[in-house]
Design an enzyme around this catalytic site. Structure first.
Site, PDB file in Angstrom:
ATOM      1  N   ASP A  52       0.835  -1.203   0.000  1.00 22.93           N
ATOM      2  CA  ASP A  52       0.000   0.000   0.000  1.00 22.93           C
ATOM      3  C   ASP A  52       0.868   1.252   0.000  1.00 22.93           C
ATOM      4  O   ASP A  52       2.040   1.225   0.388  1.00 22.93           O
ATOM      5  CB  ASP A  52      -0.943   0.003   1.212  1.00 22.93           C
ATOM      6  CG  ASP A  52      -0.191  -0.129   2.538  1.00 22.93           C
ATOM      7  OD1 ASP A  52       0.788  -0.903   2.590  1.00 22.93           O
ATOM      8  OD2 ASP A  52      -0.576   0.542   3.511  1.00 22.93           O
ATOM      9  N   GLU A  78      -0.021  -1.535   5.739  1.00 24.83           N
ATOM     10  CA  GLU A  78       1.028  -1.087   6.658  1.00 24.83           C
ATOM     11  C   GLU A  78       0.854   0.387   7.017  1.00 24.83           C
ATOM     12  O   GLU A  78       1.058   0.783   8.167  1.00 24.83           O
ATOM     13  CB  GLU A  78       2.408  -1.313   6.026  1.00 24.83           C
ATOM     14  CG  GLU A  78       3.578  -1.115   6.983  1.00 24.83           C
ATOM     15  CD  GLU A  78       4.062   0.329   7.099  1.00 24.83           C
ATOM     16  OE1 GLU A  78       4.821   0.623   8.034  1.00 24.83           O
ATOM     17  OE2 GLU A  78       3.669   1.172   6.247  1.00 24.83           O
TER      18      GLU A  78
END
Length: 390
Positions: free
Chosen positions: A72, A137
């Protein structure tokens, strides 16, 4: 693999706009790169719709080294403010631009290419490598948490997280994080009759005024990470100017150190809330968002020192052994059954999360050379006859 092919892989990753979501598209692309190699074990671990973690394992019997990166990226913000489109992967001279170029698709691409080159070259590793590509994350490390809970780190002998430390830094210790919210519930009435209501803002401020001095009592400092940090960053409340507020809330961010495990902080916050809730009319509720423990680490651990030596040699600089003020996926993976060292080292620039984020192509390619030297050296160092690939 040619340098041009390595750059193209990174460009393709950046062109996938995995902004706090859509990591399955990144996982699919990376899986497609490994698909031609039947000796690679490819597993997708779904967190939510469109959000797949990816685990790829290659190698032979022996110790297992984890290579980890998150898929991400944070939002690009006002795209018109970018000189180079955030999801184009444009190259200008030695710089490759795009959201995630530094944090951390360059690191992710570098560890993926490391594994692909071992497969292409038929390298006989004295152990195995496990790619742990995670979701979420940037917003809570919940992909790493899921993989840990499902046992994917239980047989690791070491873990390298390709976060953008820069190749001149090996991060062996890191702060933890606690994000918490306090919601105050009152009773709304006309402001001309405050005696008939309960002011939620007043009650919230009782917590605000007490929590600062409470956290300030934690005066221990870590020689690398410093002291405990506590900041109230968001406060909101009320409906309109002539109404007693029935609702108010605050959110705070804490950066913890090994001297104060998160449970110590939880206990103190919860005790404060309980004490304030004994007062007439006070109703405060406390919640947490994806807290992470601090990572203690050992600067003399074999993986730490090996990474420094290899980075010194490959990159021609004096690599520093340092701590990090930010949390990383290692905090989750270290909950696994195995006892291993987790380090953070990867290509990066000081533009992470900023407009016109970029990575030096030279450093990106150096990172691949670094990982390709580190992996077999660590596996040789850690070799144990009882270790096996799952």
């Amino acid at each position: 693999m040619t340098p041009q092919a390595k750059i193209a892989i990174l460009q393709h990753l950046i062109q996938i706009p995995s902004v706090n979501d859509h990591e399955a598209q990144v996982a699919d692309y990376i899986a497609s790169l490994f698909a031609p190699y039947p000796q690679a074990k490819i597993e997708k671990v779904t967190y939510a719709n469109g959000r797949d973690n990816l685990v790829v394992t290659i190698g032979h019997e022996g110790p297992q080294l984890g290579l980890s990166g998150h898929m991400d990226v944070v939002a690009a913000g006002d795209e018109s403010a970018w000189t180079h489109a955030p999801f184009a992967g444009e190259v200008v001279g030695d710089q490759l631009f795009g959201r995630g170029a530094s944090d951390m698709k360059s690191g992710l691409a570098a560890i993926v290419i490391t594994m692909l080159e071992f497969l292409e070259q038929g390298t006989q590793l004295p152990g195995s490598i496990r790619l742990l590509a995670t979701v979420g994350e940037e917003t809570g490390e919940y992909g790493a948490g899921q993989l840990t809970d499902e046992g994917y780190a239980d047989n690791l002998a070491g873990l390298v997280i390709a976060e953008p430390s820069g190749l001149d830094n090996v991060v062996y210790t890191a702060r933890g994080v606690i994000d918490y919210k306090v919601v105050s519930t009152g009773k709304g009435v006309h402001s001309a009759q405050p005696e008939n209501g309960i002011n939620a803002i007043d009650n919230l401020m009782k917590f605000y005024n007490a929590v600062g001095p409470l956290m300030a009592k934690h005066t221990k400092t870590d020689p690398v990470l410093g002291g405990l940090l506590h900041n109230v960053d968001l406060i909101s409340g009320g409906e309109q100017i002539n109404s007693i507020p029935a609702h108010a809330e605050l959110m705070a961010n804490m950066r913890t150190i090994p001297a104060y495990p998160n449970q110590v902080i939880y206990d103190e916050l919860e005790s404060l809330i309980a004490e304030l809730n004994k007062e007439d009319g006070v109703q405060l509720d406390l919640s947490y968002s994806f807290p992470e423990e601090a990572i203690p680490g050992d600067p003399q651990a074999p993986l730490v020192q090996l990474a420094k030596q290899i980075s010194d040699k490959v990159c021609g600089h004096d690599t520093q052994v340092v701590g990090s003020g930010g949390a990383n996926d290692g905090a989750e993976f270290l909950r696994a059954k195995a006892d291993f060292t987790s380090i953070e080292i990867g290509p990066g620039s000081n533009t992470s999360h900023q407009i016109d984020e970029y990575i030096s192509i030279k450093e990106y390619l150096q990172a691949i050379d670094f990982y390709e030297a580190l992996v077999p050296a660590f596996l040789q160092q850690a070799q144990k006859p009882e270790s096996v690939i799952e």
